[in-house]
Design an enzyme around this catalytic site. Structure first.
Site, PDB file in Angstrom:
ATOM      1  CG  ASN A  47      -1.755   1.248   1.354  1.00  0.00           C
ATOM      2  OD1 ASN A  47      -1.791   2.060   0.425  1.00  0.00           O
ATOM      3  ND2 ASN A  47      -2.436   1.413   2.468  1.00  0.00           N
TER       4      ASN A  47
ATOM      5  CD  GLU B  76      -3.638  -2.460   7.001  1.00  0.00           C
ATOM      6  OE1 GLU B  76      -2.509  -2.662   6.566  1.00  0.00           O
ATOM      7  OE2 GLU B  76      -4.286  -1.431   6.756  1.00  0.00           O
TER       8      GLU B  76
ATOM      9  CB  SER C  64       4.957  -2.593  11.944  1.00  0.00           C
ATOM     10  OG  SER C  64       4.678  -1.235  12.257  1.00  0.00           O
TER      11      SER C  64
ATOM     12  CD  GLU D 272      -2.871   5.302   6.849  1.00  0.00           C
ATOM     13  OE1 GLU D 272      -2.858   5.370   5.607  1.00  0.00           O
ATOM     14  OE2 GLU D 272      -1.966   4.734   7.498  1.00  0.00           O
TER      15      GLU D 272
ATOM     16  N   GLY E 167       2.496   1.797  10.836  1.00  0.00           N
ATOM     17  CA  GLY E 167       3.508   2.856  10.770  1.00  0.00           C
ATOM     18  C   GLY E 167       4.229   3.107  12.080  1.00  0.00           C
TER      19      GLY E 167
ATOM     20  CE  LYS F  89      -0.211   3.081   4.762  1.00  0.00           C
ATOM     21  NZ  LYS F  89      -0.091   3.112   6.212  1.00  0.00           N
TER      22      LYS F  89
ATOM     23  CG  HIS G  19      -5.961   1.945   5.133  1.00  0.00           C
ATOM     24  ND1 HIS G  19      -5.473   2.815   6.072  1.00  0.00           N
ATOM     25  CD2 HIS G  19      -4.989   1.024   4.916  1.00  0.00           C
ATOM     26  CE1 HIS G  19      -4.245   2.440   6.402  1.00  0.00           C
ATOM     27  NE2 HIS G  19      -3.922   1.351   5.722  1.00  0.00           N
TER      28      HIS G  19
HETATM   29  P1  13P Z   1       2.934  -0.009   7.684  1.00  0.00           P
HETATM   30  O1  13P Z   1       3.395  -1.298   7.041  1.00  0.00           O
HETATM   31  O2  13P Z   1       3.746   1.167   7.299  1.00  0.00           O
HETATM   32  O3  13P Z   1       2.772  -0.185   9.167  1.00  0.00           O
HETATM   33  O4  13P Z   1       1.470   0.301   7.109  1.00  0.00           O
HETATM   34  C1  13P Z   1       0.512  -0.702   7.111  1.00  0.00           C
HETATM   35  C2  13P Z   1      -0.653  -0.272   6.315  1.00  0.00           C
HETATM   36  O5  13P Z   1      -1.360   0.654   6.684  1.00  0.00           O
HETATM   37  C3  13P Z   1      -0.918  -0.949   5.049  1.00  0.00           C
HETATM   38  O6  13P Z   1      -2.179  -0.670   4.571  1.00  0.00           O
END
Ligand code: 13P
Length: 238
Positions: free
Chosen positions: A9, A154, A198, A86, A160, A11, A84
């Protein structure tokens, strides 16, 4: 279910030169990996499967800035992330809008990758299973038993932060997700359930060795060829 599916992803990152580089390096893995990229990177055919990061809940209309499932399909996108954390956190995504988007994707055969996960305070309160179950049941409301979809777990506290869920914790939640899916209908019990939060080359092998973890949704580590390749290699070792 078979081979794990490793989805990056990106982003709000990436550009065409980078995508071209990834597509050259991973050209022989079209079935086992994919990238969810910014909409502006879609529309050109690359040797790697691409998907969207969100989709409109509407088919068409006066919704400035939105992109429909049909429009994504036209770009050659194979799937879209839906819900997601976010989007839930910063863009007012609700269980109801997630459900509407899942149904929109299914209506045009754009594979929805349905994201669920609890916040840190919900995790601390021991509510992970309950929160994830409620998100999943809402997302799948009205979905037909023959629908194709993928679930991604997730935990928000692991995204992150460098603080992945342990393989044991992730497996326990994934087993709960599978039980929820099976409680809806038999067909749903065999859906792929990805883990995200992560994921790195160092923890991918153990996570992906869990019986109910069928792939990974990778954020930060999907932005560099080496770290993404390390995760892909770990998946192939299992
Ligand atoms: P990270 O791997 O940076 O923790 O992000 C995970 C994520 O949000 C994938 O959609």
């Amino acid at each position: 279910m078979n081979a794990p599916w490793i989805v990056g992803n990106w982003k709000l990152h990436g550009d065409r030169p980078k995508l071209l580089q990834f597509s050259q390096v991973f050209a022989d893995r079209k079935q086992s990996i994919a990238l969810s990229v910014p909409a502006t990177l879609l529309g050109t055919e690359y040797a790697i499967a691409l998907g969207a990061q969100d989709v409109s809940a509407h088919k068409h209309g006066a919704y400035t800035g939105e992109i429909s499932a049909e429009m994504y399909l036209e770009t050659g996108a194979k799937f879209s992330l839906i819900g997601h954390s976010e989007r839930r956190q910063y863009h007012g995504e609700t269980d109801a809008s997630v459900n509407a988007k899942v149904l929109r994707c299914l209506s045009v055969n754009l594979l929805p990758v349905i994201c669920v996960g609890e916040t840190e305070s919900e995790f601390d309160a021991g509510r992970s299973a309950e929160v994830v179950r409620a998100q999943l049941l809402a997302a799948l409301d009205g979905v037909a038993s023959d629908a194709e979809f993928v679930v991604a777990y997730e935990p928000v506290w692991a995204i992150g932060t460098g603080k992945s869920a342990t393989a044991e914790i992730a497996q326990a939640v994934h087993a709960g997700i599978r039980a929820t899916l099976a409680s809806i209908c038999d067909e749903f019990a065999s859906k792929k359930i990805l883990y995200g939060g992560s994921v790195k080359p160092e923890n991918a092998k153990e996570l992906l060795a869990q019986p109910d973890i069928n792939g990974a949704l990778v954020g930060g580590a999907s932005l560099e060829i080496d770290s993404f390749a390390g995760i892909v290699a770990a998946a192939e070792e299992n």
